[in-house]
Design a protein around this motif. Structure first.
Motif, mmCIF file in Angstrom:
data_model
loop_
_atom_site.group_PDB
_atom_site.id
_atom_site.type_symbol
_atom_site.label_atom_id
_atom_site.label_comp_id
_atom_site.label_asym_id
_atom_site.label_seq_id
_atom_site.Cartn_x
_atom_site.Cartn_y
_atom_site.Cartn_z
ATOM 1 N N LYS A 167 50.218 34.368 1.743
ATOM 2 C CA LYS A 167 50.246 33.978 0.454
ATOM 3 C C LYS A 167 50.873 34.280 -0.470
ATOM 4 O O LYS A 167 51.228 33.079 -0.593
ATOM 5 N N GLU A 168 52.218 34.038 -0.216
ATOM 6 C CA GLU A 168 52.897 34.284 -0.194
ATOM 7 C C GLU A 168 53.829 32.897 -0.141
ATOM 8 O O GLU A 168 54.917 32.842 -0.795
ATOM 9 N N ILE A 169 53.718 32.578 0.829
ATOM 10 C CA ILE A 169 54.471 31.140 0.820
ATOM 11 C C ILE A 169 53.615 30.244 0.635
ATOM 12 O O ILE A 169 54.631 29.358 0.135
ATOM 13 N N ALA A 170 52.668 30.611 0.779
ATOM 14 C CA ALA A 170 51.563 29.788 -0.095
ATOM 15 C C ALA A 170 52.211 29.529 -1.010
ATOM 16 O O ALA A 170 51.810 28.087 -1.961
ATOM 17 N N GLN A 171 52.061 30.379 -2.171
ATOM 18 C CA GLN A 171 52.600 30.757 -3.442
ATOM 19 C C GLN A 171 53.591 29.392 -3.269
ATOM 20 O O GLN A 171 54.077 29.041 -4.936
ATOM 21 N N ARG A 172 54.948 30.181 -2.599
ATOM 22 C CA ARG A 172 56.172 29.612 -3.036
ATOM 23 C C ARG A 172 56.183 27.848 -2.643
ATOM 24 O O ARG A 172 56.955 27.073 -3.521
ATOM 25 N N PHE A 173 55.011 27.637 -1.531
ATOM 26 C CA PHE A 173 54.878 26.079 -1.310
ATOM 27 C C PHE A 173 54.018 25.432 -2.225
ATOM 28 O O PHE A 173 54.073 24.128 -2.392
ATOM 29 N N GLU A 174 53.031 26.110 -2.902
ATOM 30 C CA GLU A 174 52.350 25.521 -4.381
ATOM 31 C C GLU A 174 51.200 24.745 -3.143
ATOM 32 O O GLU A 174 51.313 23.389 -3.657
ATOM 33 N N PRO A 176 47.441 25.625 5.378
ATOM 34 C CA PRO A 176 48.639 24.878 6.045
ATOM 35 C C PRO A 176 49.532 25.996 6.387
ATOM 36 O O PRO A 176 50.609 25.406 7.636
ATOM 37 N N VAL A 177 50.494 26.795 5.842
ATOM 38 C CA VAL A 177 50.744 27.867 6.344
ATOM 39 C C VAL A 177 50.236 28.469 7.036
ATOM 40 O O VAL A 177 50.914 28.842 8.570
ATOM 41 N N ARG A 178 48.667 28.780 7.834
ATOM 42 C CA ARG A 178 48.100 29.156 8.614
ATOM 43 C C ARG A 178 48.572 28.445 10.164
ATOM 44 O O ARG A 178 48.606 28.794 11.371
ATOM 45 N N GLU A 179 47.628 27.219 9.479
ATOM 46 C CA GLU A 179 48.418 26.375 11.077
ATOM 47 C C GLU A 179 50.338 26.271 11.329
ATOM 48 O O GLU A 179 50.599 26.365 12.272
ATOM 49 N N ALA A 180 50.694 26.255 10.464
ATOM 50 C CA ALA A 180 52.246 26.279 10.770
ATOM 51 C C ALA A 180 52.733 27.739 11.512
ATOM 52 O O ALA A 180 52.877 27.892 12.582
ATOM 53 N N PHE A 181 52.009 29.354 11.352
ATOM 54 C CA PHE A 181 51.724 30.358 11.266
ATOM 55 C C PHE A 181 51.277 30.102 13.830
ATOM 56 O O PHE A 181 52.066 30.446 13.944
ATOM 57 N N ILE A 182 50.381 29.210 13.539
ATOM 58 C CA ILE A 182 49.959 29.260 14.610
ATOM 59 C C ILE A 182 50.777 28.435 15.905
ATOM 60 O O ILE A 182 51.107 28.298 16.805
ATOM 61 N N HIS A 183 51.028 27.356 14.799
ATOM 62 C CA HIS A 183 52.458 26.683 15.757
ATOM 63 C C HIS A 183 53.564 26.732 16.683
ATOM 64 O O HIS A 183 53.705 27.169 17.293
ATOM 65 N N LEU A 184 53.766 28.334 15.582
ATOM 66 C CA LEU A 184 55.261 28.837 15.240
ATOM 67 C C LEU A 184 55.903 29.536 16.247
ATOM 68 O O LEU A 184 56.153 30.291 17.774
#
Length: 244
Positions: A38-45, A50-58
């Protein structure tokens, strides 16, 4: 054919992933840090998708640990994985030097010279991320000149733990200066087309990390996966019964 919407979504997802990965491997997000979707999504607006997908990739790269229904955190540095990533790096780069000597242009050597000056300048300014970036570019040229860009891309995508260890080492006084000297030695051998000396210099350059691992683990113990503790249930009760 991709629609503009799909192209934009892919671009957003890639941007979030790249920014997070850079923050992790450059230690702006320290090992063990809990990261909030949630916080990262807010920071990137952006949305949380896409944050969830980035976590999966990472997580597939071993850079984050996703604990369902609980938390996601930046993974601790796993020295076992570092050894495997190092093996991949050493194997590919040792092989590529011969191809580099046969194909390198004057422009490639000129850029290598420039990078040594840039590294020295970054070191004076204590710009450690720039120093590592110039270091990476120095080695990347070997692969590009040898027409082995795919191998370099593979190394880049599979070296997150190794990269973090390299970042930690240059925080320790004197190590980065030695790196620059070793680059000079490698380049000198390559200019002379002396493959044996170039490979020997590269071997020494890369293998310094082995002796430095204990040092950085002692200075930054919380950044590393704890060593396996002795299994207290592994008890020797005297072996098999004697046969009569």
């Amino acid at each position: 054919m991709q629609t503009p919407g799909k192209i934009r979504y892919s671009s957003v997802q890639d941007s979030v992933y790249t920014a997070l990965r850079d923050s992790i491997i450059n230690l702006n997000l320290a090992p063990g840090t809990v990261v909030s979707e949630k916080e990262i999504a807010q920071r990137f607006e952006v949305s949380r998708t896409p944050v969830r997908e980035a976590f999966i990739h990472l997580s597939k790269e071993g850079l984050v640990e996703v604990i369902p229904q609980k938390e996601t955190r930046v993974s601790l540095i796993d020295l076992g994985r570092v050894d495997q990533e190092f093996f991949l790096r050493e194997s590919l780069e040792t092989a590529v030097l011969g191809l580099f000597i046969g194909k390198a242009s004057r422009a490639a050597f000129a850029e290598l010279n420039d990078l040594l000056e840039l590294q020295a300048g970054a070191l004076k300014k204590h710009s450690f991320i720039d120093f590592i970036n110039y270091d990476d570019r120095f080695h990347q040229i070997f692969f590009e000149a040898a027409d082995q860009a795919l191998s370099w891309e593979l190394l880049g995508s599979m070296s997150g733990h190794y990269h973090r260890v390299r970042m930690l080492t240059i925080w320790i006084s004197g190590i980065a200066d030695e790196r620059v000297k070793q680059h000079h030695t490698i380049l000198k051998a390559l200019k002379r087309k002396d493959l044996e000396k170039a490979r020997k210099a590269l071997y020494e350059h890369l293998h310094n990390l082995n002796s430095e691992e204990a040092l950085i683990r002692g200075k930054f113990p919380d950044y590393f996966v704890p060593e396996k503790e002795k299994n207290s249930y592994n008890v020797d009760f005297g072996g098999l019964p004697k046969m009569s």
